[in-house]
Design an enzyme around this catalytic site. Structure first.
Site, PDB file in Angstrom:
ATOM      1  N   LYS A  45      29.312  30.300   1.774  1.00 56.69           N
ATOM      2  CA  LYS A  45      28.253  29.304   1.960  1.00 56.69           C
ATOM      3  C   LYS A  45      28.323  28.096   1.041  1.00 56.69           C
ATOM      4  O   LYS A  45      27.323  27.394   0.852  1.00 56.69           O
ATOM      5  CB  LYS A  45      26.839  29.929   1.851  1.00 56.69           C
ATOM      6  CG  LYS A  45      26.585  31.141   2.696  1.00 56.69           C
ATOM      7  CD  LYS A  45      27.123  31.062   4.091  1.00 56.69           C
ATOM      8  CE  LYS A  45      26.503  30.009   4.943  1.00 56.69           C
ATOM      9  NZ  LYS A  45      27.247  29.898   6.252  1.00 56.69           N
ATOM     10  N   THR A  50      33.294  26.424   2.248  1.00 57.96           N
ATOM     11  CA  THR A  50      34.677  26.915   2.307  1.00 57.96           C
ATOM     12  C   THR A  50      35.338  26.611   3.664  1.00 57.96           C
ATOM     13  O   THR A  50      36.536  26.369   3.715  1.00 57.96           O
ATOM     14  CB  THR A  50      34.747  28.437   2.037  1.00 57.96           C
ATOM     15  OG1 THR A  50      33.936  29.125   2.983  1.00 57.96           O
ATOM     16  CG2 THR A  50      34.280  28.770   0.632  1.00 57.96           C
ATOM     17  N   THR A  51      34.560  26.608   4.736  1.00 54.19           N
ATOM     18  CA  THR A  51      35.156  26.336   6.049  1.00 54.19           C
ATOM     19  C   THR A  51      35.560  24.870   6.159  1.00 54.19           C
ATOM     20  O   THR A  51      36.608  24.546   6.732  1.00 54.19           O
ATOM     21  CB  THR A  51      34.178  26.689   7.187  1.00 54.19           C
ATOM     22  OG1 THR A  51      33.608  27.964   6.895  1.00 54.19           O
ATOM     23  CG2 THR A  51      34.857  26.730   8.535  1.00 54.19           C
TER      24      THR A  51
END
Ligand code: A3P
Length: 339
Positions: free
Chosen positions: A57, A60-61
């Site tokens: 959260k 990271t994506t």
């Protein structure tokens, strides 16, 4: 000399050394004794050079996606079980062994047993810099030791946002996934769950709060990796100025020439985040599950979290100074307010 058949011998050995029952995979390429007994058809080029360790959260994506846009950086192939994440060093995948892990980093259509083919392919193309992003690595107690045993020279990248915001984002994530506990309890009720609360409520509290004790987790990483191997990024900066963050990351990774993201990333007004530029009028943003819309945190929870994280943020401040890492603005603000 008395000996036993192999299986009995192994049983006897592990009875004498129960602490060795849990395997630790070392890097066969770093140890001449291992290299000698390692099958000829295996390659040393199928392990990542850096890890993005999370925590969950923090963006990271987004970082993962921006990295995959880079012409000389390649991630692992997606895992069918955990979506894109391999999650090797934590959990049961570790027991699947090295061959299992290395398959994620093999060029397409290449298997461990086809190394001779892969060498020819690799010779004609510049080898990519391989990385893996598993956001669950950050706060797992076993991961730093295991990661260091296999990848002692790898670089470690972590992203930190305000731990309070991270906790709330995790709670919203669980609600979006229809987690019954997150749906049935308010955020404040989750945060204030006590030892007499139902087990699943306490579990959710832990998963909201524990990863945000950043200093405690980072100390584990720095007990295995040198400060020079570690880069701590500010998640707010990644969100608001990803071009600068990607520049800093490339410098840290010693990538030359530096890939210029300024014409490849653009702020998307509808999404409210930076997205990948596809054409003059078109952006490709992360999915609806990244950058969710939810109400702001209630004041009582914010106050609770400010108190909860004061000592942890204080430790983080000291640690970042010690490691000579850039101080995130949110940390200066939060710690300044609390102390
Ligand atoms: P929210 O959905 O709570 O806003 P992760 O990928 O580690 O799960 O992190 C998700 C968070 O990344 C999102 O949390 C969002 O705030 C943040 N984020 C940062 N940059 C982003 C971007 N360019 N697009 C979407 N989300 C981004």
């Amino acid at each position: 000399m008395v000996t036993l058949p192999p299986l009995l011998l192994a049983e006897k050995y592990f009875k004498m050394h129960p602490d060795e029952l849990d395997p630790i995979w070392g890097n066969p390429c770093d140890d001449p004794r291992h290299r000698k007994i390692w099958a000829n058809n295996k390659t040393c080029d199928s392990l990542p050079q850096f890890l993005v360790i999370g925590p969950q959260k923090t963006g990271t994506t987004a970082l993962y996606t921006f990295l995959t846009m880079h012409p000389t950086i390649s991630s692992n192939k997606p895992s069918p079980e955990t979506f894109e994440e391999v999650q090797f060093f934590n959990g049961k995948n570790y027991y699947r062994g090295l061959d299992w892990y290395m398959r994620f980093f093999m060029p397409e259509n290449t298997s461990i047993d086809q190394r001779n083919v892969s060498v020819n392919v690799e010779e004609s193309v510049k080898k990519p810099i391989l990385f893996e992003k598993s956001a669950t690595y950050f706060d797992n107690e076993l991961v730093p030791r295991r990661a260091h045993a296999l990848l002692p020279k790898s670089k470690i990248v972590t992203i930190l946002i305000s731990p309070s915001k991270r906790a709330y984002s995790w709670y919203q994530h669980m609600r979006a996934h229809n987690d019954p506990v997150a749906l049935n309890y308010t955020f404040y009720e989750v945060l204030t769950a006590s030892s007499t609360s139902p087990r699943n409520l306490r579990d959710l509290r832990n998963r909201c709060l524990n990863p945000g004790r950043y200093a405690q987790h980072l100390e584990r990483w720095v007990s295995y990796f040198s400060p020079q191997q570690l880069l701590i990024l500010d998640g707010d900066e990644l969100r608001n100025d990803p071009v600068s963050i990607m520049y800093r990351l490339q410098q840290f990774l010693q990538i030359d020439p530096v890939f210029d993201y300024s014409s490849r990333l653009r702020y998307d007004k509808t999404k409210g985040f930076y997205c990948q530029v596809i054409s003059q009028n078109k952006n490709k943003c992360l999915g609806r599950n990244k950058g969710r819309n939810y109400p702001p945190m209630d004041a009582k929870s914010a106050k609770y979290l400010q108190v909860y994280y004061t000592s942890h943020n204080g430790l983080l401040l000291k640690l970042l100074k010690r490691l000579d890492q850039k101080m995130p603005m949110w940390l200066k603000e939060e710690y300044g307010q609390a102390s």
